[in-house]
Design an enzyme around this catalytic site. Structure first.
Site, short mmCIF file in Angstrom:
data_model
loop_
_atom_site.label_atom_id
_atom_site.label_comp_id
_atom_site.label_asym_id
_atom_site.label_seq_id
_atom_site.Cartn_x
_atom_site.Cartn_y
_atom_site.Cartn_z
CB ALA A 252 20.03 33.05 15.47
CB THR A 253 20.96 37.01 12.65
OG1 THR A 253 22.27 37.30 13.03
CG2 THR A 253 20.73 38.81 12.13
CG ASN B 86 28.22 34.74 20.58
OD1 ASN B 86 28.18 35.13 21.76
ND2 ASN B 86 29.41 35.27 19.91
CD GLN C 205 27.52 29.43 19.53
OE1 GLN C 205 27.87 28.54 19.81
NE2 GLN C 205 27.57 30.37 18.61
CB ALA D 214 19.60 24.57 11.39
CG HIS D 215 24.78 28.31 10.98
ND1 HIS D 215 25.82 28.62 11.17
CD2 HIS D 215 23.67 29.33 11.48
CE1 HIS D 215 26.05 29.59 12.30
NE2 HIS D 215 25.03 30.03 11.73
CB THR E 177 7.53 30.93 -0.39
OG1 THR E 177 5.94 32.07 -1.16
CG2 THR E 177 7.15 29.31 -0.47
CB CYS F 247 41.86 41.90 12.10
SG CYS F 247 43.28 40.75 13.04
#
Lengths: 125, 390
Positions: free
Chosen positions: B75-76, B155, B183, B204-205, B243, B328
């Site tokens: 997505a980035t 997100n 999301q 996909a992830h 590719t 952090c």
């Protein structure tokens, strides 16, 4: 990987200590990144029910717990003898947190000042 | 080893074994390993079939045509390609973009880069629940606006935006609408036609598929071309050369196929778990829900805890795989700009926790999370000097 030692974890998770109401000392602020309140009862010059309340990181909470444990049953003058070096070593407190650790010392100092006001000045000690 | 419940699905998800099996089929020496562009032999043809099937599965899920999809690395990359590519291609019409203050960094950083190239960007603020009013987007639009970019669901808070309304207003003004659906894929219905979406970023992830693959939908009725951001062999009509990562694409296709078949039941299951989680913690003193209580994803519960120090809260929750809004916890080293834009103080941002659930979350995981969160908050609030003077 945790940034904290097993000793920090042990002292961080201690049951919350009873907070004696005989004497009280506070130090710190949001700007300093921590706020600590120390309290105890005093019997014949001996500290009982030494407890604390803290808005602070795990290192400082662990250090407060350890200091309270050591002060329990000690003379009130021990409030001025908390060894920051020992606490720093025991909990591997990073140097950048020295300022927060000093707040504990300030709270203990304020607690002793309260003791002097309430007990010594009135001859109750 | 202590079991650590995984409640960070908004960061990434475990790979579904069925997706893994589909990917493995494409990684041996008999099927799918070929280059889909090598159409002169059987190996290439087989790989091309894999890619075509995957495109059909993804396209079906969003009501698009397979040819309207461009494969990317995630997505980035899709966000970068959509925003920069569309803005550059249409710059003769104008150099103004509208987006929101709570977009993913991939969108914000793309917009910032365009600003460095002479484009102007308006950042629309959400309300205190994280919802962006389409009327505010309409107000932000100018005659020079060529693109509006709005995420479907946030997100961090899970807040859902009214994409169809924004799509309609963009159509009226002949402005392209880009939507980041990283999301929402698999959690909310996506229909690029009904919602008037011109560019849609997918990955996909976040939906139990593989990392390293995504797609960009380009509405062929509205977007003839965009400016490529990579230069190479001309694959994918030159928009995104390189590719094809056949096994990754196969994995994304299978992810989409499974979502198409199982999304309704999965959403029902995850919603029930989210409600179980919220019911288990909402009575704790100081717990504040971040984001809209109604218009939010089925999978996210984001809370702040008053009078609790953030670093200690994170340490106390070390046996839970959750995310926080603290500096952090962020790759940027900055506290959550999303929660800040909702009006939360820095202290509440630091003491925030995002639970995100998914396909493999169990009721036992949720119950364990409730117990550990309650214990942490109760400990730290008992330690808090709440009657302090300052």
């Amino acid at each position: 990987m945790s940034a904290y030692s097993a000793a920090v974890a042990d002292y961080f998770r201690c049951p919350v200590r009873e907070l004696g109401s005989g004497i009280r000392g506070e130090a710190g602020s949001d700007q300093r990144g921590a706020f600590i309140m120390l309290g105890a009862d005093v019997c014949d010059g001996i500290l009982r029910n030494v407890g604390f309340r803290a808005f602070a990181c795990p290192h400082i909470i662990a250090a407060c717990n350890r200091a309270a444990e050591q002060l329990e049953g000690a003379p009130a003058e021990a409030l001025l003898e908390i060894s920051l070096d020992d606490l720093r070593r025991q909990f591997e407190i990073p140097v950048e947190k020295t300022g927060k650790l000093l707040i504990l010392q300030d709270a203990a100092g304020a607690c002793y000042a309260d003791y002097q006001t309430r007990y010594k000045a009135s001859g109750l000690a | 080893m202590t079991h650590i419940p995984y409640l960070d699905y908004a960061a990434t998800t475990p790979l579904d074994p069925r997706v893994r099996d589909r990917m493995l089929e494409c990684m041996d020496q008999t099927a799918g390993f070929g280059n889909p562009s090598s159409v002169t032999h059987e190996y290439g043809a087989r790989a091309a079939e894999v890619v075509e099937r995957a495109a059909a599965d993804v396209a079906t899920l969003i009501n698009a045509q397979p040819a309207e999809l461009v494969w990317t690395s995630g997505a980035t990359e899709s966000d970068n390609l959509a925003i920069i590519g569309a803005a550059q291609f249409r710059q003769m019409r104008g150099k103004h973009i509208v987006t929101t203050a709570i977009e993913h960094k991939a969108v914000l950083a793309s917009c910032e880069w365009l600003q460095s190239q002479g484009f102007a960007v308006t950042y629309v603020q959400p309300d205190s629940n994280g919802v962006v009013d389409p009327a505010k987007v309409a107000e932000a639009v100018q005659p020079e606006t060529t693109l509006v970019s709005v995420m479907h669901a946030n997100n961090e808070t899970g807040a859902i935006q009214d994409i169809a309304a924004m799509g309609a207003l963009c159509r009226e003004r002949d402005i392209l609408l880009h939507v980041d659906a990283a999301q929402s894929l698999g959690k909310l219905p996506l229909d690029v036609r009904a919602q008037h979406i011109d560019l849609l970023s997918l990955n996909a992830h976040k939906a139990c598929g593989p990392k390293g693959v995504g797609a960009l939908f380009l509405n062929h009725e509205r977007v003839s071309r965009i400016t490529p951001q990579l230069h190479g062999g001309g694959q994918q009509r030159g928009i995104r050369p390189g590719t094809f990562a056949v096994h990754q694409i196969a994995g994304m296709g299978e992810t989409a196929r499974l979502l198409g078949a199982e999304m309704a039941s999965e959403v029902e299951q995850v919603t029930a778990l989210r409600e179980r989680l919220w019911a288990g913690i909402r009575d704790l003193p100081g717990v504040i829900l971040n984001g809209d209580a109604e218009r939010r994803l089925c999978s996210i519960v984001n809370v702040s805890v008053a009078d609790v120090e953030g670093e200690s809260l994170r340490f106390a929750l070390a046996d839970l795989a959750v995310a926080s809004g603290s500096a952090c916890n962020s790759a940027s080293g900055e506290p959550s700009y999303v929660l800040r834009s909702l009006g939360r103080t820095d202290r509440l941002v630091e003491a925030s926790v995002r639970f995100s659930l998914g396909r493999f979350t169990t009721a036992a995981d949720v119950d364990e999370a409730i117990a550990r969160f309650r214990a942490a908050v109760e400990l730290l609030r008992a330690l808090a000097p709440v009657d302090r003077a300052s």
